[in-house]
Design an enzyme around this catalytic site. Sequence first.
Site, mmCIF file in Angstrom:
data_model
loop_
_atom_site.group_PDB
_atom_site.id
_atom_site.type_symbol
_atom_site.label_atom_id
_atom_site.label_comp_id
_atom_site.label_asym_id
_atom_site.label_seq_id
_atom_site.Cartn_x
_atom_site.Cartn_y
_atom_site.Cartn_z
ATOM 1 N NE ARG A 157 -21.681 5.011 144.898
ATOM 2 C CZ ARG A 157 -20.841 4.976 144.026
ATOM 3 N NH1 ARG A 157 -21.011 6.142 143.235
ATOM 4 N NH2 ARG A 157 -20.133 4.093 143.752
ATOM 5 C CB CYS A 199 -16.499 -2.412 140.676
ATOM 6 S SG CYS A 199 -17.547 -1.052 141.328
ATOM 7 C CG HIS A 206 -17.012 -4.336 145.931
ATOM 8 N ND1 HIS A 206 -16.828 -4.003 147.057
ATOM 9 C CD2 HIS A 206 -17.778 -3.452 145.386
ATOM 10 C CE1 HIS A 206 -17.565 -3.008 147.339
ATOM 11 N NE2 HIS A 206 -18.256 -2.434 146.250
#
Lengths: 457, 247
Positions: B131, B97, B200
């Site tokens: 996002r 990330c 993740h």
Amino acid sequence: MIPFAAKLSAARAAGSLARLTGRGGTTLPGKLLLRLDSRAIERLSRNLPEGNVVVSATNGKTTTAAMISSILGREGKRLVHNRAGANMAGGIASTLAGASGWDGRRLDGTFGLFEVDEFWLGSVAEQLQPRALLLSNLFRDQLDRYGELETIAARWAAVAAEKPEHRPLILNADDPLVADLGRNRPRVTYFGVDDDSLAYSELQHASDSKHCRRCGTAYAYDAAYLAHLGHYHCPNCGARRPQPTVVARNVELRGIRSAAFDLHAAGGSVRVELPLPGLYNVYNALGAAALALELGATLNSVAAGLAAVKPAFGRAETVVMGSRDASLLLVKNPAGANEVLRTLALEAQELDLLGVLNDGIADGRDVSWVWDADWELLQGKVRRVTCAGTRAPELALRLKYAGVDPARLRVVEPLDEALDAALSDGTGSLYVLPTYTALIELKRLLSERGVSQEYWR
Amino acid sequence: MPEHVLRVGALYPELMNIYADRGNLLLLQKRCQWRGIGFELASVTLTEDLDPDAHDLLYLGGGQDRDQKLCAQDLATAKRASVQAAVERGVVMFGVCGGLQLLGEFYELDGEKLPGLGLVDLRTTRERGPRLIGNVAIDVDLDGQSRVLAGFENHGGRTVLGAGAQPLGRVLRGHGNNGRDGSEGVIGGPRENIVGTYLHGPLLPKNAWFADWLIARALGVSETELAPLDDTFERAAHASARRAAGV
């Protein structure tokens, strides 16, 4: 133009229908009402003659509001309260609509008590115009839904800055992110814990908000109590935890059953016997006490109200299931889970657990938080863990890597089967750790089996 | 393989840990220990020197914007040369990330250009628009085997690979580096020892095979030399993450 009374009655009818068909109905009428009138919360709440108060936090909102309700009920207040925990705009509008007469003018209660989701605080408070605001904590929670903690903190700062002369703020001195909202503001009451026997020597893994709000330097902790809550100061600029006026000392944690502490405030001190476990509930009780005192309650009714509080659904609530009793302990983010685990670890015997990990929208689709929680606390403490829910294998895996013997772990994804499997294997207490949507599902299962109180009205 | 020790250097673990990066480190640790491979974990944080010879694997996770800015500055000033020297030696650099973003040339956000480590040819920009959030699965081709990595992504930055960079995998479900070109992550370095991904959730618990791949690469052995483990729960968690992503 449609009169407000007609919109209200349409929304309420939709809610009754949803309940009749068994589809809950907690937030539906409110959502519908807000679609018909975006200012419905303002219109309805201004008919509360004594105004309202708002409680927000990442963890403990429902329990804190239940505590406030228990205290204020004792003081004779007639409350309109979203006690089922539906705390976004739709839930609050539903509560108000449900308490209203047909035209929305008279309410079944004179004083509003609302827990509000941390993300919705700004828009809901703007309509409610609360006469006091209790802000308790901010922890890492559901990053996919809420974004970064700093974003929420910035939103809260805007709300906290409103009406500084007229709206008392009740803030947790031990949470640096929250305490800083009171900087340079009049009418702030701080609450906090003073008990060195509870302190960790260092911050727990999942701690957030570790850097000074003013200069960015890492805080130094003289005492860390719960995640990033504690006694902190900034070694660079000298900013430090404000001195609280509502304080818990001599805290006694009695496993999963109860806790007690000395409550010190301006009017003196009193021993509080809390029928809820864990330091997290001591914090909830302190916030509730500080708000009630601000509203004029006496120390004695605060202590009596806290002693009489009933667990909110799924928050350390115990139900009898056949020959066993099941304690329901909601877990939904690392800080909250850690407190539940820390409390469970106080029990003397090996535990039977049913963990239910769902990844619904209300849980957060991202289940990474289970890796941030300290399941290691359960090492050597469990006899059997049944893992259920849509992401059950991930929970089992987490426990394996936390050091729980894999032979004591099993995965049964469907909740009803998992509940039967967990209940039929063993005697005594079963501890159920569900995420939020799992708790709702469990509630439905329990009421089908005739064992639960009807909280979701 | 009792003679082996995996020495992991976690970069800024107290700052860059937002998506439960601890889970990734825990997988590496336990899977070494269960095989009798020694495991050492050291933290290297702000202002501390990084010894390029002290670690076999460097781990960099994700953090909040404020923390990522602090770390980017520190990496670029205090640690860049050491990381480059370590990678030249074959040390595995694994970024997740925010860690992926800092492997590249720069990360541009809020009108500011955070410097990257410059290890691989990629650039990241925080663009307007939502996002990129959700379950994700990618197809990864490593050592001639096609395998799946499943996880969760949540990033505002859009990463674009330059002509000289290889993606770690191709997106099967989800957004990947930028939501447009189907690439996900990056792999590069003298012996495919620089690895970055947005996955993740955390990544390694959902993909224990990839933890083993990283361990083998960092120790300089082949995956088949690692003793097999009972991965019943690991396989179930992988399957569950794939199902969540719809693969």
